[in-house]
Scaffold this active site. Structure first.
Site, PDB file in Angstrom:
ATOM      1  N   MET A 177       4.192  10.860   0.471  1.00  0.00           N
ATOM      2  CA  MET A 177       4.286   9.494  -0.039  1.00  0.00           C
ATOM      3  C   MET A 177       4.975   9.458  -1.398  1.00  0.00           C
ATOM      4  O   MET A 177       5.874   8.663  -1.632  1.00  0.00           O
ATOM      5  CB  MET A 177       2.891   8.857  -0.140  1.00  0.00           C
ATOM      6  CG  MET A 177       2.185   8.682   1.181  1.00  0.00           C
ATOM      7  SD  MET A 177       3.101   7.708   2.377  1.00  0.00           S
ATOM      8  CE  MET A 177       2.916   6.065   1.721  1.00  0.00           C
TER       9      MET A 177
ATOM     10  N   HIS B 167      -0.154  -0.200  -2.285  1.00  0.00           N
ATOM     11  CA  HIS B 167      -0.273   0.570  -1.048  1.00  0.00           C
ATOM     12  C   HIS B 167       1.030   0.544  -0.258  1.00  0.00           C
ATOM     13  O   HIS B 167       1.419  -0.488   0.276  1.00  0.00           O
ATOM     14  CB  HIS B 167      -1.445  -0.015  -0.223  1.00  0.00           C
ATOM     15  CG  HIS B 167      -1.680   0.676   1.076  1.00  0.00           C
ATOM     16  ND1 HIS B 167      -2.250   0.047   2.148  1.00  0.00           N
ATOM     17  CD2 HIS B 167      -1.427   1.935   1.476  1.00  0.00           C
ATOM     18  CE1 HIS B 167      -2.340   0.894   3.160  1.00  0.00           C
ATOM     19  NE2 HIS B 167      -1.844   2.041   2.773  1.00  0.00           N
TER      20      HIS B 167
HETATM   21  P1  NAI Z   1       0.308  14.724   0.536  1.00  0.00           P
HETATM   22  O1  NAI Z   1      -0.741  15.720   0.830  1.00  0.00           O
HETATM   23  O2  NAI Z   1       1.598  14.804   1.254  1.00  0.00           O
HETATM   24  O3  NAI Z   1       0.661  14.751  -1.013  1.00  0.00           O
HETATM   25  C1  NAI Z   1      -0.273  14.800  -2.059  1.00  0.00           C
HETATM   26  C2  NAI Z   1       0.362  15.514  -3.230  1.00  0.00           C
HETATM   27  O4  NAI Z   1      -0.487  15.384  -4.379  1.00  0.00           O
HETATM   28  C3  NAI Z   1       0.552  17.009  -2.996  1.00  0.00           C
HETATM   29  O5  NAI Z   1       1.910  17.351  -3.196  1.00  0.00           O
HETATM   30  C4  NAI Z   1      -0.345  17.635  -4.042  1.00  0.00           C
HETATM   31  O6  NAI Z   1       0.151  18.886  -4.528  1.00  0.00           O
HETATM   32  C5  NAI Z   1      -0.339  16.563  -5.119  1.00  0.00           C
HETATM   33  N1  NAI Z   1      -1.419  16.727  -6.099  1.00  0.00           N
HETATM   34  C6  NAI Z   1      -2.678  17.198  -5.942  1.00  0.00           C
HETATM   35  N2  NAI Z   1      -3.327  17.225  -7.105  1.00  0.00           N
HETATM   36  C7  NAI Z   1      -2.470  16.743  -8.042  1.00  0.00           C
HETATM   37  C8  NAI Z   1      -2.559  16.538  -9.436  1.00  0.00           C
HETATM   38  N3  NAI Z   1      -3.665  16.839 -10.131  1.00  0.00           N
HETATM   39  N4  NAI Z   1      -1.496  16.007 -10.078  1.00  0.00           N
HETATM   40  C9  NAI Z   1      -0.361  15.721  -9.402  1.00  0.00           C
HETATM   41  N5  NAI Z   1      -0.232  15.921  -8.076  1.00  0.00           N
HETATM   42  C10 NAI Z   1      -1.267  16.424  -7.413  1.00  0.00           C
HETATM   43  O7  NAI Z   1      -0.377  13.302   0.736  1.00  0.00           O
HETATM   44  P2  NAI Z   1       0.294  11.902   1.088  1.00  0.00           P
HETATM   45  O8  NAI Z   1       0.275  11.707   2.528  1.00  0.00           O
HETATM   46  O9  NAI Z   1       1.557  11.776   0.331  1.00  0.00           O
HETATM   47  O10 NAI Z   1      -0.794  10.872   0.504  1.00  0.00           O
HETATM   48  C11 NAI Z   1      -0.932  10.645  -0.866  1.00  0.00           C
HETATM   49  C12 NAI Z   1      -1.768   9.402  -1.073  1.00  0.00           C
HETATM   50  O11 NAI Z   1      -1.157   8.290  -0.428  1.00  0.00           O
HETATM   51  C13 NAI Z   1      -3.178   9.467  -0.518  1.00  0.00           C
HETATM   52  O12 NAI Z   1      -4.033   8.760  -1.376  1.00  0.00           O
HETATM   53  C14 NAI Z   1      -3.063   8.779   0.813  1.00  0.00           C
HETATM   54  O13 NAI Z   1      -4.286   8.249   1.242  1.00  0.00           O
HETATM   55  C15 NAI Z   1      -2.088   7.686   0.469  1.00  0.00           C
HETATM   56  N6  NAI Z   1      -1.349   7.115   1.577  1.00  0.00           N
HETATM   57  C16 NAI Z   1      -0.898   7.907   2.599  1.00  0.00           C
HETATM   58  C17 NAI Z   1      -0.209   7.357   3.651  1.00  0.00           C
HETATM   59  C18 NAI Z   1       0.306   8.236   4.727  1.00  0.00           C
HETATM   60  O14 NAI Z   1       0.750   7.698   5.772  1.00  0.00           O
HETATM   61  N7  NAI Z   1       0.294   9.541   4.588  1.00  0.00           N
HETATM   62  C19 NAI Z   1       0.051   5.909   3.732  1.00  0.00           C
HETATM   63  C20 NAI Z   1      -0.398   5.165   2.570  1.00  0.00           C
HETATM   64  C21 NAI Z   1      -1.096   5.772   1.565  1.00  0.00           C
END
Ligand code: NAI
Length: 722
Positions: free
Chosen positions: A325, A451
């Site tokens: 994201m 979002h």
């Molecule tokens: P993802 O797992 O692809 O990415 C999360 C990233 O956050 C990782 O690269 C991780 O290394 C990083 N991270 C962890 N701790 C950190 C820190 N202390 N500082 C900076 N970065 C850090 O997850 P994704 O799918 O991108 O989701 C992220 C957020 O977006 C979540 O809250 C999710 O619920 C939300 N979201 C996801 C959707 C989806 O379809 N995957 C849709 C809408 C919202």
């Protein structure tokens, strides 16, 4: 004439400049339609005129199509006969230009869509600027309309039925080179040569369209030709397969083409006008135009923005988390010229996020949609880092780290330490309530949910969520940010799953419930698609992740305690996730198996978890299943309206179609209820609740509306006027 200016030069070429006063872009307004009707006779009768070139007085393009507000407003006030006269009047005006006896060219310096492109099609020659940003085509089909100014007749006569079909039925638009290749344009030249090219052509060009010549044959054969007839048979079967008969516009387009191609042009245009008016009168067209055109345009101008707050511009924005994201968000920001800091735990992870941005940029550039200069600028705007100090000076932070409350609290504190006093903090959480997350913030008034939907570069919606303490100023700023990155914002209140996820989950749940009820899985997903949803509920659960659906159901059960009734749905999910580690597409195992090479097939083991009791269908059974799948989502949307999670029907409908692909032909769940009528909808929900369970129970608000004969949109208009 108000909207067209005619200047005749020494060579007798009339330069007809389309320039609607007071607008940045030309549209076919009622006035423009009236003016066009004068042009044909003038070209014919004025002996000083030897030929003509249409051009635009706007730098933004030639014409974006009919002015829907203007024209629809007029059509809404008229009966079918007057509507026919209005639409057929435009067709006749274009026909008069086409048959004026003198060569007429269209010089397209920019986009020409809908009625704008139909005007160009009525000219004998079309030249466009060689610019991949320009689009030409007939997008009417996308919003439930049919091209009404000759498009359904001239396009197939020009390029054949087969090639015309996707342009007319899907509303597919073309870049100039594509349109040239297909034969819809005669030339594509550098922008500064377009006008000259058209004028040169006019000096020697012919003044008769191919279809007005005696020996004309429709390319590839017309409906009466064996090959052509076959095309229509296959075409209507294909249309059925892709739309399930939900869209009157597409059916009527096909009919207009089929009938019109057997007639001379004037009669064919009358056929098209009739189908146009007929289509417009359907509830589907009305609902689609309102949601996909009017409401989207209004929301796109910030309709939900609180009044009296100065415009705000996010110049520097930090994105926390460079995952799927975060990287997508960084890309859309950089595209909009926002200086973007992309933060992750390690430099490597942040770089990987930027790598994703690079991939997207390369894709655009390779398709000629981005110049090398722009590509460089976009990439230069993204600064990957693991150091939170780089957040300093940001106007806004968008948090997209893992979905974990403690982690989100930690990064909120880290980022706020660098954020200016009036900086905004937005969380991209998909499930955690904003009010709770804001507890970790020292400035909860500046804390808000922003979002996004996945994939961020493609999905046009952003759901803005107000926490209990979020200020109006923060809402206005979040909207300004979303508009700047060229997405459509809806504003909702804090609630479990907010608005979109909450309603969308009910579609998945109803599908799983059907499986538990003993319906064959293939039947469930087929009926799911027949409702107009992009995919069936089981395949969509696989896409979202079965374990996530399980976790959400489990969390809801815990939160609601006794109020949650565990049922067969929970057992099915538990058996899949806990019993068989089937998490969905992501681990190649869900309701379906996903072989590495080959398409998915239903998992045979499902039969043991949920034995099939109903495998064959009748039309009545299908109708009932469709109703369950659609009404379950609609009644949830009605609950969101009653609870104030969404307050504006426009947010609810636009959010549904753009956010989770709710059947577009309905105009959205709230439009669906309004079309059915609150009384009939509530009665049907009562029946469904009695048969299947209280999840279908109508709200008190629906009952009150039923008693008063009110509609959601009617109520909204009334309260706006008050
Ligand atoms: P993802 O797992 O692809 O990415 C999360 C990233 O956050 C990782 O690269 C991780 O290394 C990083 N991270 C962890 N701790 C950190 C820190 N202390 N500082 C900076 N970065 C850090 O997850 P994704 O799918 O991108 O989701 C992220 C957020 O977006 C979540 O809250 C999710 O619920 C939300 N979201 C996801 C959707 C989806 O379809 N995957 C849709 C809408 C919202």
């Amino acid at each position: 004439m108000e909207t067209f200016k005619i200047e005749v030069d020494a060579d007798g070429i009339a330069l007809i400049t389309f320039d609607v006063p007071g607008k940045s872009m030309n549209t076919l307004t009622l006035q423009a339609m009236k003016d066009l009707a004068e042009i044909g006779p003038r070209l014919k009768d004025d002996a000083a005129i030897k030929g003509a070139v249409f051009t635009s007085g706007k730098t933004t393009g030639f014409c974006a199509g009919a002015d829907l507000n203007d024209v629809m407003g007029a059509l809404a006030k008229t009966d079918a006969k007057a509507g026919f006269e209005l639409v057929n009047g435009l067709s006749n005006a274009l026909r008069a230009i086409e048959t004026c006896g003198k060569p007429v060219a269209a010089a397209l310096n920019g986009l020409a869509l809908g009625g704008g492109f139909e005007l160009a099609l009525a000219c004998h020659y079309r030249v466009a600027a060689d610019d991949n940003k320009i689009q030409v085509g007939l997008p009417e089909g996308k919003i439930g309309l049919i091209p009404g100014a000759g498009g359904t007749q001239r396009v197939p006569r020009m390029i054949g039925v087969m090639a015309a079909a996707p342009l007319l039925l899907e509303g597919k638009t073309l870049r100039p080179q594509e349109a040239l290749g297909m034969g819809l344009l005669n030339a594509v030249v550098p922008a500064d040569q377009v006008l000259e090219n058209a004028k040169t052509w006019v000096k020697t060009g012919g003044a008769v369209q191919p279809w007005d010549k005696k020996d004309f044959k429709i390319p590839g054969g017309g409906p009466y030709h064996p090959q052509g007839a076959q095309m229509f048979m296959v075409g209507s079967a294909m249309l059925r397969k892709s739309t399930y008969g939900n869209y009157p516009a597409q059916i009527n387009i096909l009919k207009a083409v089929y009938e019109g191609l057997q007639l001379p042009m004037e009669a064919a245009l009358r056929i098209e006008s009739r189908y146009f008016v007929k289509t417009l009168a359907t509830p589907q067209a009305k609902a689609m135009i309102r949601t996909l055109f009017v409401s989207m345009q209004e929301l796109g101008k910030g309709a939900a923005r609180p009044a009296g707050i100065a415009p705000w511009e996010a110049k520097k924005v930090s994105v926390l988390g460079a995952g799927m994201m975060g990287a997508g968000i960084a890309y859309v920001q950089a595209m909009a010229g926002i200086d973007t800091v992309l933060v992750d735990v390690t430099q490597e992870a942040a770089d990987k996020g930027k790598g994703h941005v690079e991939d997207l940029v390369k894709k655009q550039a390779s398709r000629g949609r981005m110049t090398p200069e722009k590509a460089e600028k976009v990439l230069g705007a993204v600064h990957p880092t693991s150091d939170y100090h780089h957040v300093k000076g940001s106007d806004l932070v968008v948090e997209a780290v893992f979905e974990n409350r403690e982690l989100k609290a930690k990064v909120t504190a880290l980022a706020e330490a660098e954020l200016s006093a009036d900086g905004v903090f937005g969380s991209n959480t998909s499930t955690l309530p904003i009010t709770g997350l804001a507890e970790a913030s020292v400035r909860p008034a500046n804390f808000i949910g922003i979002h996004f939907f996945s994939p961020v570069d493609k999905m046009g919606l952003v759901e803005i969520i107000k926490g209990a303490k979020t200020s109006d100023e923060t809402i206005a700023r979040a909207i300004d940010y979303v508009l700047k990155i060229k997405k459509t914002p809806i504003v909702v209140n804090d609630s479990r799953g907010f608005y979109t996820s909450r309603c969308f989950m009910t579609f998945l749940q109803e599908g799983v419930q059907m499986l538990a009820d003993g319906y064959a899985p293939a039947l469930i997903d087929n009926v799911g698609r027949m409702t107009g949803m992009p995919r069936g509920p089981l395949e969509m659960t696989d896409d979202v992740a079965v374990d996530l659906a399980y976790k959400i159901a489990d969390q809801t059960a815990k939160d609601l305690g006794d109020a949650y009734v565990r049922g067969p749905l929970d057992d099915v999910l538990k058996a899949l996730v806990v019993g068989h580690e089937r998490f969905g597409r992501k681990n190649g195992k869900g309701f379906y198996d996903y072989p590495e090479n080959g398409s998915k097939t239903l998992w045979p083991g499902l039969a043991e978890i949920a034995p099939v009791k109903i495998a064959s269908s009748t039309p009545e059974l299908v109708a009932e299943m469709k109703m369950r799948l659609l009404y379950r989502q609609a009644v949830e949307a009605a609950r969101c309206m009653e609870e104030g999670v969404v307050t504006d029907p426009r947010d609810a409908d636009v959010g549904a179609i753009l956010g989770w692909g709710f059947a577009p032909w309905t105009g959205g769940p709230i439009s669906l209820i309004d079309t059915v009528g609150a009384a009939a909808f509530a009665a049907e929900c009562d029946r469904l609740a009695k048969t299947y369970g209280p999840r279908f129970a109508p709200t008190q608000q629906l009952r009150d509306m039923a008693a008063k004969g009110e509609t959601f949109y009617g109520k909204a208009a009334k309260s706006k006027a008050a």
